[in-house]
Structures are given as C-alpha cells and as structure tokens.
Scaffold this motif. Sequence first.
Motif, short mmCIF file in Angstrom:
data_model
loop_
_atom_site.label_atom_id
_atom_site.label_comp_id
_atom_site.label_asym_id
_atom_site.label_seq_id
_atom_site.Cartn_x
_atom_site.Cartn_y
_atom_site.Cartn_z
N ALA A 117 8.53 11.47 -1.09
CA ALA A 117 9.31 11.53 -2.32
C ALA A 117 10.37 10.42 -2.35
CB ALA A 117 9.98 12.90 -2.47
N ALA A 118 11.05 10.24 -1.22
CA ALA A 118 12.06 9.18 -1.14
C ALA A 118 11.42 7.80 -1.21
CB ALA A 118 12.86 9.33 0.15
N ALA A 119 10.23 7.65 -0.61
CA ALA A 119 9.53 6.37 -0.66
C ALA A 119 9.16 6.02 -2.10
CB ALA A 119 8.27 6.44 0.20
N LEU A 120 8.84 7.04 -2.90
CA LEU A 120 8.54 6.82 -4.31
C LEU A 120 9.75 6.20 -5.02
CD1 LEU A 120 6.85 9.43 -6.69
CD2 LEU A 120 8.91 8.22 -7.39
N ILE A 121 10.92 6.78 -4.78
CA ILE A 121 12.15 6.25 -5.41
C ILE A 121 12.41 4.81 -4.95
CG2 ILE A 121 14.64 6.54 -5.65
CD1 ILE A 121 13.06 8.74 -7.02
N ASP A 122 12.30 4.57 -3.65
CA ASP A 122 12.54 3.23 -3.12
C ASP A 122 11.58 2.21 -3.73
OD1 ASP A 122 14.50 4.32 -1.51
OD2 ASP A 122 13.22 4.43 0.28
N ALA A 123 10.31 2.60 -3.86
CA ALA A 123 9.31 1.69 -4.40
C ALA A 123 9.60 1.37 -5.86
CB ALA A 123 7.92 2.31 -4.27
N CYS A 144 3.76 -2.70 -2.59
CA CYS A 144 3.77 -1.24 -2.56
C CYS A 144 2.34 -0.75 -2.65
CB CYS A 144 4.58 -0.67 -3.71
SG CYS A 144 4.47 1.15 -3.84
N GLN A 145 2.02 0.24 -1.86
CA GLN A 145 0.70 0.85 -1.95
C GLN A 145 0.81 2.36 -1.98
OE1 GLN A 145 -2.15 -0.15 1.09
NE2 GLN A 145 -3.76 1.11 0.20
N ILE A 146 0.10 2.96 -2.94
CA ILE A 146 -0.05 4.41 -2.99
C ILE A 146 -1.43 4.70 -2.44
CG2 ILE A 146 -0.03 6.46 -4.44
CD1 ILE A 146 1.36 4.69 -6.61
N SER A 147 -1.49 5.42 -1.34
CA SER A 147 -2.77 5.62 -0.68
C SER A 147 -2.80 6.91 0.11
CB SER A 147 -3.06 4.45 0.27
OG SER A 147 -4.24 4.67 1.01
N ASP A 148 -3.99 7.48 0.24
CA ASP A 148 -4.16 8.61 1.16
C ASP A 148 -5.14 8.25 2.27
OD1 ASP A 148 -6.54 8.56 -0.17
OD2 ASP A 148 -6.44 10.60 -0.96
N SER A 149 -5.42 6.93 2.40
CA SER A 149 -6.32 6.47 3.45
C SER A 149 -5.64 6.56 4.81
CB SER A 149 -6.74 5.02 3.16
OG SER A 149 -7.66 4.58 4.12
N THR A 150 -6.45 6.73 5.85
CA THR A 150 -5.92 6.93 7.20
C THR A 150 -6.04 5.65 8.03
OG1 THR A 150 -6.60 9.25 7.09
CG2 THR A 150 -6.07 8.36 9.27
N ASP A 157 10.13 -10.42 5.80
CA ASP A 157 11.23 -9.94 4.97
C ASP A 157 10.78 -9.45 3.59
OD1 ASP A 157 13.13 -10.62 6.95
OD2 ASP A 157 13.10 -12.72 6.28
N THR A 158 9.49 -9.46 3.33
CA THR A 158 8.98 -8.97 2.04
C THR A 158 9.32 -7.48 1.89
OG1 THR A 158 7.10 -10.49 2.19
CG2 THR A 158 6.94 -8.70 0.58
N PRO A 159 9.89 -7.05 0.76
CA PRO A 159 10.11 -5.61 0.54
C PRO A 159 8.77 -4.88 0.55
CG PRO A 159 11.37 -6.91 -1.03
CD PRO A 159 10.44 -7.87 -0.34
N LYS A 160 8.64 -3.88 1.41
CA LYS A 160 7.36 -3.21 1.60
C LYS A 160 7.53 -1.68 1.47
CE LYS A 160 6.40 -6.62 5.25
NZ LYS A 160 7.81 -7.07 5.34
N PHE A 161 6.61 -1.07 0.75
CA PHE A 161 6.67 0.38 0.54
C PHE A 161 5.26 0.94 0.63
CE2 PHE A 161 9.73 -1.94 -2.02
CZ PHE A 161 10.94 -1.38 -1.62
N ILE A 162 5.13 2.10 1.24
CA ILE A 162 3.86 2.80 1.25
C ILE A 162 4.12 4.28 0.98
CG2 ILE A 162 3.84 3.11 3.77
CD1 ILE A 162 0.71 2.72 3.53
N ILE A 163 3.38 4.82 0.04
CA ILE A 163 3.53 6.22 -0.34
C ILE A 163 2.19 6.88 -0.09
CG2 ILE A 163 4.15 7.82 -2.19
CD1 ILE A 163 5.35 5.21 -3.60
N GLU A 164 2.14 7.76 0.88
CA GLU A 164 0.90 8.42 1.26
C GLU A 164 0.76 9.70 0.45
OE1 GLU A 164 0.29 6.83 5.79
OE2 GLU A 164 1.80 8.38 5.47
N ILE A 211 -0.66 11.43 -9.26
CA ILE A 211 0.64 12.11 -9.37
C ILE A 211 1.78 11.11 -9.24
CG2 ILE A 211 2.18 13.81 -8.29
CD1 ILE A 211 -0.38 15.27 -7.31
N VAL A 212 1.65 10.21 -8.27
CA VAL A 212 2.75 9.30 -7.93
C VAL A 212 2.93 8.15 -8.93
CG1 VAL A 212 3.53 7.62 -6.20
CG2 VAL A 212 2.68 9.85 -5.48
#
Length: 323
Positions: free
Chosen positions: A16-22, A270-276, A299-306, A311-312
């Motif tokens: 949830a926090a990663a969503l906000i950051d992204a 940023c990636q939204i993924s459920d891959s393992t 230094d690239t801003p990076k976000f991953i939301i599993e 929904i996301v």
Amino acid sequence: MNVTNFLKHHYRHFNAAALIDAAEGYNKHIAEGGKMMITLAGAMSTAEMGIQLAELIRQDKVQIISCTGANLEEDIFNLVAHDFYERVPNYRDLTPADEHELLKRHMNRVTDTCIPEEEAMRRIENTVLKFWEKADQAGEAYFPHEFFYQILKSGELEQYYQIDPKDSWMLAAAEKNLPIICPGWEDSTLGNIYAGHVISGDIKNVHTMKTGIQYMIYLADWYTEQAKDDSTVGFFQIGGGIAGDFPICVVPMLHQDLGRHGVPLWGYFCQISDSTTSYGSYSGAVPNEKITWGKLGQDTPKFIIESDATIVAPLIFAMVLGQ
C-alpha cells in the motif's frame, strides 16, 4: 474525502505504501518535465483500464504506450461490442462441459469476462480487412496501431459504439496520434486473422503489416528525439511479458549497439506485478537487476508493487489525475 486523500490516510505500509510512493514519483517525474511510457500486459483493455488511461492521454500524463496485440484490439472490441459481453463471476466453478458450451456460443472467456466473437472479432475483421487490402494493393505498409488509427479516424465504426467514446484509450490515442509500440502483434486474434488472409491470398505482401523489428527502430528514433531537450522518459509497467521487456531494452541497444552514450537511461521505473523473482522470471525481476543490463541507473527512482494490477493501477492513475 477524494481518492487521493483516502489513499494517503489509509495506505501507509507494505504494498500500500509502495503504491503511494510510486504515484508521487510519477507526478514528480512529470512535473519536472519528464515523459512517461505506460506498458500494458495481460488483458488490461478487457479490464476496462481505458476509462482512466484515456484521461491520462488527454491530460498529457503519458506520451507513449507499449502494449500487446491483445490490449490494442481488445479496447476496440469493447468499444463496439460492450453490450454483448458476458460476465461469469463463478468462473472458478465452470466444468469442461460448461466451457464447451461457451465455445459453442462463440463466447471467448478471459477470466470472468466473455468476449463475443461475432459482435467483436468478426465485426472488426470486416472493417479492418478493407484497410489491409487497400494498403496492400497500393504497396504501402503500416504498423498495427496505425491501421487502427486510420479506421477510428474514418468513422466507419461509430455506428457500432456501445460505450462512451471518452472511455476508449485507443480513441484518445488516435486523437493525439500518440506513439504506440506493439511488439509481437502477431500473437493476437487479429494477428491470426491477418495470417489467415495472407495464406488465403487476400493480402499479397505479408510485410503490408510492419514488424516488431521496425517497431524497435521506431522506438529508438522516438527515444533519441526525446533526449534532445534533456528530458528523461519514465517507465510505468503494468504486468510483465513482451509489452514491458521489449521497449525497456531500447536504452541498452542505443548505448551498447549504436554507441549513443549521450542518451539518458530511463528516468523513473515502476512495475505492478505478481510474478515471482525466484523463478528466473524477467517479468518479476526486481528493478535493481535492470541496472546490470544498462536499463536503469543506480539513482533512478524505482518502485515495485507486488499486487493485482487491476486493483492497483486505477488507484495510482487516480492520484496522477488529481482525483
């Protein structure tokens, strides 16, 4: 309470926090003059992601899209056949016999949603074939998305519209002449139909449809042009697969194969993924792995939301749109 305020109050930890950051990183990237690519895997068009994606396009919050052939065509299928779609909320309970009954009714199931073959695929085929044949006879060649732009701008499909046109992301993209990358287009319903018409001789030159290699050249030219005004391009990846893996490689290609070292790395990821990740999955690889391939910088801003993209992504888009 609007969507953004609700999310900022309740979404405080973990995914949830990663969503906000992204979302905040996306806004910051755009506010600083950056461009954004959105990539669509899976069945995001059938999930009606176009409701928000179309508005992102209209508000210049996305400058280029990479998508599968399925997402390219399924937005149009939904546009012209929405009233004939059927939802199957109990799809987990279907027996093989139930599935066969759907087949007999020409209802192609995507999880809980059935796409009607006659009203969607065949209706589009009757129109698109005319444009394919016209280009073929004239010795011209176009990308898959360019054929769709021609069709949408011609108005031939307007009589069939069954949703509010503002909710079609392909219509919004056509109006903006938005660059689209569609790698592996042949892996789609219309790709199969196109192959059939080449085999039957209706289309004489298979290269009337431009290929994935030409898409990479097109993307390389576009990306290089963006670098001229010192702006960076962000990469917002929904799901995995070829829609994301193909375009992100343009940067190492420009650097390593063409020697264009003045071209910047992707400026946001940023990636939204459920891959393992532990399965050796490219789609599930954490962003840091992309540093080793010359795609992202340290230094690239990076976000991953599993999590589930259906929904996301709408929640992130709502924040980007200021809702």
